[in-house]
Design an enzyme around this catalytic site. Structure first.
Site, PDB file in Angstrom:
ATOM      1  N   SER A   1       0.798  -1.231   0.000  1.00 37.83           N
ATOM      2  CA  SER A   1       0.000   0.000   0.000  1.00 37.83           C
ATOM      3  C   SER A   1       0.826   1.274   0.000  1.00 37.83           C
ATOM      4  O   SER A   1       0.255   2.364  -0.114  1.00 37.83           O
ATOM      5  CB  SER A   1      -0.935   0.000   1.217  1.00 37.83           C
ATOM      6  OG  SER A   1      -1.854  -1.069   1.132  1.00 37.83           O
ATOM      7  N   THR A   2       2.126   1.179   0.136  1.00 40.56           N
ATOM      8  CA  THR A   2       2.937   2.392   0.010  1.00 40.56           C
ATOM      9  C   THR A   2       2.787   2.996  -1.390  1.00 40.56           C
ATOM     10  O   THR A   2       3.011   4.187  -1.579  1.00 40.56           O
ATOM     11  CB  THR A   2       4.419   2.093   0.283  1.00 40.56           C
ATOM     12  OG1 THR A   2       4.884   1.075  -0.622  1.00 40.56           O
ATOM     13  CG2 THR A   2       4.621   1.625   1.721  1.00 40.56           C
TER      14      THR A   2
END
Length: 594
Positions: free
Chosen positions: A313-314
């Site tokens: 999710s970065t």
């Protein structure tokens, strides 16, 4: 030469006619001939003396000129003339940004043997085996009594070992002076430095060559005599590096991870202040590369640069940044997050049910896969690829490590709409933590592309613009909210306004088919302070498990985030960042700024 007769007939006849003595004519001619011979001999002698005098004057002049030249030059050790190219042993030092030694040279000795000169080979083999337990006595004795005339015993020995060998008293055991590469801080920054070893070796010297890291990248520069011993200055800060490694090691053990990496980078010029990869090694005794198994299990593997991972999710920040900059959405735009999102035979789900709608800010704060995928669909596959390419996500990082060119991100060959959606939340594309750090720095520093570097820079020209300054400010506020009220709440460090984004990605199986259910890569990409970004910190843990609760927890919010928070808390003061303390309500305290 025409010779004058001593008794010329005409003069003799004339003298007799006059009644004179003809012998007087002969004596006169003899006298004249002798005078001519004397004159010629004198001229030859004078010429020889003149030539000899000139030769002496020139000789003494050359000697005097050479003496004057030597007197005016710098003193140096005499070199023994030999055939072939000489071995240049001197290698420049490597220092940190403050001039502290990271790598230098140490004078030591090698040990070799000339068996024909030995008096008692059996005793020598026995004594050497006692001094060096790794040597085999029988093998030494076989070499000493065989046909060999020369053999190396030890490439380098300590002063204590040299004294012990000297006390054996064996004339066939000889020492050769040489320099060795010394890393006084042991494993500190091992993956950056890489290590060095011996190349060409001679009895009187050995060539030091780089094996990996900056030692190999700058091998020619470090060995170049034209640099006059000028040290290579890196961007690393020795104190900060030591702190990062200490906290990362403790965090890796606390979270039961098999490996970890951390990168602390200046958000404006790309200077890497600290880079750590665990497990590590001591470059003074660099281990051999593995010949089998998973390369990432080796301590030589640099996870920060060589590790290509799905960073989860970065990546959501990239999709939101592009959409905001294109004017497709703003922080308050509501996004449909009803799930699951069905696309053909694929279903995209969120970790939790976040309801039917979320604002763009909350899509990032709560880390909604569905919301990010819908935003990515508005951007489109072509523009998404262009943006990721502009961030450097399709090419190896140009950092000054010999291992970097081989770490090219893994991306899909085809890019259908389902790939556009999955890539938006970090699934289906693999990059290194250094790629992530550079990309985050480019987005939060005002929107200009930075190039990561391990060299100290005095001035850096701004890179090409990626997003607008307005978009960059919006992203910084969003990242701050992720820490203040989102998935990275454990990352809050009082006084330093930390922002960041978590990412938890399932590890692919080694077979290449599917993903492991209980193994993840947990990553936290952070920036501090968000009010005026100075540094980006990326922390990634390999297969972490937090076990303090009733059930094991593997997400980045429980594993990577606390480790990153402790690194920031410990290093921010070392970096010269003063905490900005907020006033306590009703305490009568007023914040004062200089």
């Amino acid at each position: 030469m025409t010779r004058t007769p001593l008794r010329p007939l005409a003069r003799i006849l004339a003298a007799r006619a006059k009644g004179e003595n003809p012998d007087a004519i002969e004596r006169e001619n003899i006298r004249l001939r002798h005078e001519q011979m004397r004159d010629k001999a004198r001229m030859r002698a004078e010429s020889r003396l003149l030539i000899l005098s000139v030769a002496f004057v020139m000789g003494f002049g050359l000697v005097g000129a050479r003496m004057a030249s030597l007197a005016a030059s710098e003193p140096s050790e005499p070199q023994v003339a030999s055939h072939g190219a000489g071995i240049v042993a001197q290698r420049a030092d490597i220092v940190d940004r403050r001039g502290r030694i990271l790598a230098t040279n140490l004078l030591t000795h090698s040990l070799y043997a000339q068996p024909p000169l030995m008096v008692d080979p059996q005793r020598a083999a026995h004594e050497l085996a006692a001094i060096f337990p790794d040597l085999d006595e029988d093998r030494l004795l076989k070499d000493f009594t065989g046909k060999r005339k020369f053999l190396w015993i030890k490439r380098r020995i300590s002063p204590e070992q040299m004294q012990a060998v000297h006390e054996i008293g064996e004339p066939g055991l000889l020492f050769g002076p040489r320099e060795m590469r010394l890393y006084p801080n042991g494993p500190l920054a091992a993956h950056v430095l890489g290590g060095a070893g011996f190349g060409r070796e001679g009895v009187r010297a050995a060539e030091i060559v780089g094996r990996a890291g900056v030692e190999k990248t700058f091998d020619a520069w470090l060995r170049d005599p034209a640099n006059a011993g000028k040290p290579l200055q890196l961007s690393l800060d020795l104190t900060v590096q030591a702190t990062v490694e200490e906290v990362l090691d403790a965090g890796m053990k606390l979270m039961n991870a098999k490996g970890a990496t951390a990168i602390l980078m200046d958000a404006h010029n790309g200077e890497i202040v600290a880079m750590a990869s665990l497990p590590d090694f001591d470059p003074n005794d660099r281990p051999s590369p593995p010949v089998s198994g998973d390369p990432s299990d080796s301590p030589l593997f640099n996870r920060a640069v060589q590790g290509l991972y799905e960073l989860g999710s970065t990546f959501k920040l990239f999709a939101i940044a592009q959409a905001v900059d294109m004017g497709l959405v703003n922080p308050d735009t509501m996004i449909d997050t009803k799930g699951p999102l069905v696309w053909g035979r694929f279903k995209i789900r969120d970790f939790h049910n976040y309801g039917p709608q979320l604002s763009v800010t909350d899509v990032l704060v709560k880390s909604s896969n569905i919301g990010t995928a819908r935003i990515a669909l508005q951007i489109g596959a072509v523009k998404q690829q262009e943006f990721l390419r502009a961030l450097g996500m399709f090419d190896p990082t140009p950092v000054e490590l010999v291992e970097a060119p081989g770490a090219k991100p893994l991306r899909p060959e085809k890019w259908p709409e389902i790939t556009t959606m999955t890539v938006s939340y970090g699934h289906g594309i693999a990059a290194s933590p250094l790629h992530l750090a550079a990309a985050y720095a480019s987005l939060v520093n005002g929107g200009t592309r930075i190039t990561p570097t391990l060299l100290r820079r005095d001035h850096v020209e701004p890179g090409p613009r990626i997003i607008s300054e307005r978009t960059s400010a919006i992203l910084r506020d969003m990242l701050r909210q992720v820490v203040a009220r989102g998935t990275a709440s454990f990352g809050d460090v009082p006084g330093y306004s930390v922002g960041g984004k978590t990412g938890t990605a399932d590890k692919p199986l080694r077979t290449g088919k599917g993903y492991a259910k209980d193994k993840v890569i947990a990553t936290f990409a952070s920036v501090f302070p968000t009010t005026d970004p100075k540094y980006v910190l990326v922390v990634s843990l390999d297969e972490p498990v937090e076990t303090s609760g009733a059930e094991p927890r593997r997400t980045a919010g429980w594993t990577a985030v606390p480790v990153a928070a402790e690194i920031i808390r410990r290093t921010a003061p070392l970096l010269g960042l003063r905490p900005e303390l907020e006033p306590v309500a009703d305490a009568g305290v007023i914040r004062v700024r200089n």
